[in-house]
Design a protein around this motif. Structure first.
Motif, PDB file in Angstrom:
ATOM      1  N   LYS A   1      40.094  40.747  30.885  1.00 48.50           N
ATOM      2  CA  LYS A   1      41.413  40.901  30.261  1.00 48.50           C
ATOM      3  C   LYS A   1      42.256  41.859  31.100  1.00 48.50           C
ATOM      4  O   LYS A   1      41.801  42.950  31.437  1.00 48.50           O
ATOM      5  N   LYS A   2      43.474  41.453  31.384  1.00 44.41           N
ATOM      6  CA  LYS A   2      44.356  42.245  32.230  1.00 44.41           C
ATOM      7  C   LYS A   2      44.777  43.524  31.515  1.00 44.41           C
ATOM      8  O   LYS A   2      45.180  43.478  30.352  1.00 44.41           O
ATOM      9  N   VAL A   3      44.691  44.648  32.201  1.00 42.71           N
ATOM     10  CA  VAL A   3      45.192  45.899  31.624  1.00 42.71           C
ATOM     11  C   VAL A   3      46.693  46.002  31.888  1.00 42.71           C
ATOM     12  O   VAL A   3      47.484  46.250  30.998  1.00 42.71           O
ATOM     13  N   SER A   4      47.067  45.805  33.135  1.00 46.15           N
ATOM     14  CA  SER A   4      48.488  45.722  33.497  1.00 46.15           C
ATOM     15  C   SER A   4      48.557  45.185  34.918  1.00 46.15           C
ATOM     16  O   SER A   4      47.533  44.999  35.571  1.00 46.15           O
ATOM     17  N   ASP A   5      49.786  44.956  35.393  1.00 43.80           N
ATOM     18  CA  ASP A   5      49.931  44.438  36.753  1.00 43.80           C
ATOM     19  C   ASP A   5      49.514  45.451  37.806  1.00 43.80           C
ATOM     20  O   ASP A   5      49.445  45.141  38.992  1.00 43.80           O
ATOM     21  N   ASN A   6      49.247  46.673  37.382  1.00 43.84           N
ATOM     22  CA  ASN A   6      48.865  47.705  38.345  1.00 43.84           C
ATOM     23  C   ASN A   6      47.405  47.623  38.790  1.00 43.84           C
ATOM     24  O   ASN A   6      47.019  48.286  39.738  1.00 43.84           O
ATOM     25  N   PHE A   7      46.600  46.852  38.068  1.00 45.11           N
ATOM     26  CA  PHE A   7      45.158  46.903  38.333  1.00 45.11           C
ATOM     27  C   PHE A   7      44.571  45.510  38.531  1.00 45.11           C
ATOM     28  O   PHE A   7      44.997  44.552  37.887  1.00 45.11           O
ATOM     29  N   PRO A   8      43.571  45.417  39.406  1.00 40.02           N
ATOM     30  CA  PRO A   8      42.946  44.113  39.628  1.00 40.02           C
ATOM     31  C   PRO A   8      42.077  43.696  38.444  1.00 40.02           C
ATOM     32  O   PRO A   8      41.616  44.533  37.679  1.00 40.02           O
ATOM     33  N   MET A   9      41.867  42.401  38.334  1.00 36.04           N
ATOM     34  CA  MET A   9      41.051  41.861  37.265  1.00 36.04           C
ATOM     35  C   MET A   9      40.058  40.863  37.848  1.00 36.04           C
ATOM     36  O   MET A   9      40.369  40.140  38.790  1.00 36.04           O
ATOM     37  N   VAL A  10      38.862  40.838  37.274  1.00 34.72           N
ATOM     38  CA  VAL A  10      37.848  39.853  37.631  1.00 34.72           C
ATOM     39  C   VAL A  10      37.570  39.038  36.377  1.00 34.72           C
ATOM     40  O   VAL A  10      37.377  39.606  35.297  1.00 34.72           O
ATOM     41  N   ILE A  11      37.548  37.731  36.516  1.00 40.35           N
ATOM     42  CA  ILE A  11      37.390  36.872  35.334  1.00 40.35           C
ATOM     43  C   ILE A  11      36.691  35.569  35.713  1.00 40.35           C
ATOM     44  O   ILE A  11      36.788  35.128  36.856  1.00 40.35           O
ATOM     45  N   SER A  12      35.967  35.004  34.768  1.00 41.67           N
ATOM     46  CA  SER A  12      35.347  33.701  34.989  1.00 41.67           C
ATOM     47  C   SER A  12      36.356  32.595  34.769  1.00 41.67           C
ATOM     48  O   SER A  12      37.363  32.787  34.088  1.00 41.67           O
ATOM     49  N   ASP A  13      36.059  31.430  35.304  1.00 43.97           N
ATOM     50  CA  ASP A  13      36.960  30.293  35.144  1.00 43.97           C
ATOM     51  C   ASP A  13      36.712  29.663  33.766  1.00 43.97           C
ATOM     52  O   ASP A  13      35.991  28.670  33.626  1.00 43.97           O
ATOM     53  N   ASN A  14      37.331  30.255  32.763  1.00 48.17           N
ATOM     54  CA  ASN A  14      37.079  29.851  31.382  1.00 48.17           C
ATOM     55  C   ASN A  14      37.573  28.438  31.084  1.00 48.17           C
ATOM     56  O   ASN A  14      36.933  27.689  30.342  1.00 48.17           O
ATOM     57  N   TYR A  15      38.699  28.085  31.686  1.00 48.06           N
ATOM     58  CA  TYR A  15      39.252  26.736  31.449  1.00 48.06           C
ATOM     59  C   TYR A  15      38.280  25.670  31.956  1.00 48.06           C
ATOM     60  O   TYR A  15      37.943  24.724  31.253  1.00 48.06           O
ATOM     61  N   GLN A  16      37.801  25.877  33.194  1.00 48.52           N
ATOM     62  CA  GLN A  16      36.866  24.926  33.783  1.00 48.52           C
ATOM     63  C   GLN A  16      35.576  24.866  32.959  1.00 48.52           C
ATOM     64  O   GLN A  16      34.948  23.808  32.840  1.00 48.52           O
ATOM     65  N   GLY A  17      35.181  26.011  32.377  1.00 47.55           N
ATOM     66  CA  GLY A  17      33.984  26.063  31.534  1.00 47.55           C
ATOM     67  C   GLY A  17      34.125  25.180  30.308  1.00 47.55           C
ATOM     68  O   GLY A  17      33.198  24.445  29.950  1.00 47.55           O
ATOM     69  N   GLY A  18      35.291  25.209  29.670  1.00 45.33           N
ATOM     70  CA  GLY A  18      35.537  24.358  28.507  1.00 45.33           C
ATOM     71  C   GLY A  18      35.487  22.883  28.878  1.00 45.33           C
ATOM     72  O   GLY A  18      34.898  22.061  28.167  1.00 45.33           O
ATOM     73  N   LYS A  19      36.083  22.561  30.027  1.00 46.15           N
ATOM     74  CA  LYS A  19      36.047  21.172  30.513  1.00 46.15           C
ATOM     75  C   LYS A  19      34.616  20.718  30.785  1.00 46.15           C
ATOM     76  O   LYS A  19      34.205  19.626  30.407  1.00 46.15           O
TER      77      LYS A  19
END
Lengths: 329, 329
Positions: free
Chosen positions: B138-156
């Motif tokens: 979950k993004k904290v703000s545009d000031n910080f990087p984020m790491v996330i899984s490809d949730n959309y592709q997971g649902g597909k």
């Protein structure tokens, strides 16, 4: 601090000196320690950190946080430490003595407040008796207090529950080697069976990563159609009991109608839901709070062994899941 | 450091200055940053701690360590940080904004090296842009990087797997409210169904502690004898999928022969054994290593926003358990 001084019958200054590790007359010290125990008083971390050179970090060493039992315990240890202003540094040792040694050295050099450990390696010689330390489940040495569940009573309780709910052909299933708490749990089970003239068998898988394959082979050897030779299974860990259950499921053997299963720990896989497995429940919140209390009581004078050597045994309970029969059945 | 200097075409001293947060000419800085990224170079914690005023503690904020996903992730984050000489302070926020704020204030006052957070509270305004921070999921703000899984592709992928293994009456089951990553997972599932002319229903439990009771009611309303209205169920969490599975079991509905179930995370409940639930696997080790790398890359100049704002999306995979059909069936 005023309450401690009043009950001990000494000045507030003496209590303050004691708490901050300064020299205190032996008779005063004994009075203060008695009052502290009576009040269950633990000094606040921030106040201490201002007066001592140690930080308010506590190292928590576990084999791995990645099991339900250790993660539930870590959760409660962190919250319990936080109540008193301490932070938890989590260390996964993977049961490697070299890892544990490294964390203990870090504790010494970085002047952390203390250590709580579920070390499975033999680290007794490596730990300075001058550090505050509490072990959970396994004794580090006579210098340090230990908090442990009543594993023997847990084994007995499991056998009794299977017996009471009608099981006649009992099995103790685990992974070799059986040692430490596992053998204590087994002994409780065996003693109940012996005292009540119940027969039981023991199955131990090999000590291999794919030990589940051994469980599967054992189940296949002891089943015919959808029937299994045993109708009551106790395992000394949720992990093995869960594995056993899911293999039975795959062969369409009905749990709990035909086979009842009880594990050990009853740790919550998810905070918001009970476990599905029936199991002996370790009092995880209580283990966490006792361990933290025993640690904080050492902080004023960690070098004094007399305060340290104690064993706290906590009672276990039976937690009904869906793998044993209830009145509904 | 020599490699960085060589590839950047600058002196070793310039690289050293950069890493220790000293002023560097803008063009030199860009060259060094490019070289660091090319080499995937991260400076050692001990070397840094000697030259900077910050400690080698990293705060890891999660809602609770007491779920398989968070405990597996914590395990890997700790080991990954340790590789570079950093220690992990674990903080369970229970998703309380006040708790998270407290940890973030602690990070500022105690001069920790940085923060990795899976904060679910909205803390954007509370975080100083001068601290090194990486968020996961979950993004904290545009000031910080984020790491996330490809949730959309997971649902597909989940819908596709159910489709490929013969399911015809699909169900998406979850708990309301559906938001953030849950809605992205749901959208992937829905889009696959729409693109392939598959019909599906959606069931959302109420947002209550005993949400499982709603699952049970839904199952009872949609079953007759040992048959269930749906033959393929996807849930956006292992927790809900496991709950669904175990309720079906209690009513003797055959999984996977009659109903196939896919969860999301595929986190390991026990390190040594695979999960029994079929699920979309988040690449947990990779999430941990990416988050740590992104954090360490910020350390030389945490105040420079240009280095920070990035999103790393990691691919997910399908992990076969015992709740979907294989070729064996």
């Amino acid at each position: 601090m005023n309450d401690v001084a009043r009950i001990a019958g000494v000045s507030r200054g003496s209590v303050s000196n004691y708490i901050n590790g300064q020299k205190t007359r032996p008779d005063t010290q004994i009075k203060i320690e008695k009052a502290i125990k009576a009040l269950n008083y633990v000094p606040n971390a921030t106040a201490r950190a201002l007066k001592t050179s140690r930080s308010n970090y506590v190292i928590f060493i576990i084999p791995t946080v990645n099991t339900p039992f250790f993660s539930e315990l870590s959760y409660h240890v962190q919250l319990e430490l936080k109540k008193f202003g301490y932070k938890m540094i989590l260390c996964n040792s993977n049961s490697e003595p070299t890892e544990e040694l490294e964390y203990i050295q870090m504790a010494n050099t970085q002047k952390v407040a203390g250590i709580i450990t579920m070390s499975y390696a033999d680290v007794a010689d490596l730990v300075s008796p001058n550090i505050a330390l509490v072990s959970i489940e396994k004794k580090v040495s006579d210098n340090f207090p230990m908090v442990i569940s009543d594993n023997y009573q847990g084994g007995k309780l499991a056998a009794q529950k299977l017996h009471d709910s009608g099981a006649k052909h009992l099995l103790f299933a685990s992974k070799s080697p059986i040692k430490d708490i596992s053998s204590v749990r087994q002994q409780g089970f065996v003693d109940y069976c012996t005292e009540n003239n119940l027969t039981y068998d023991t199955f131990l898988s090999r000590d291999i990563p794919n030990f589940i394959d051994d469980f599967r082979d054992f189940i296949l050897e002891n089943k015919s159609d959808h029937a299994f030779k045993y109708d009551g299974v106790f395992s000394d860990s949720d992990e093995y009991a869960n594995a056993f259950w899911h293999i039975l499921l795959q062969y369409d053997i009905n749990v709990p109608a035909d086979v009842q299963i009880i594990g050990f720990d009853a740790a919550r896989t998810y905070q918001r839901q009970p476990t599905f497995l029936s199991a002996i429940r370790q009092p995880i919140e209580k283990i966490a709070s006792e361990a933290v209390t025993r640690l904080l009581l050492q902080l004023p004078h960690p070098e004094q062994h007399s305060q340290k050597n104690s064993v706290t045994v906590l009672p276990v309970t039976f937690q009904q899941g869906v793998t044993t029969k209830t009145d509904r059945h």
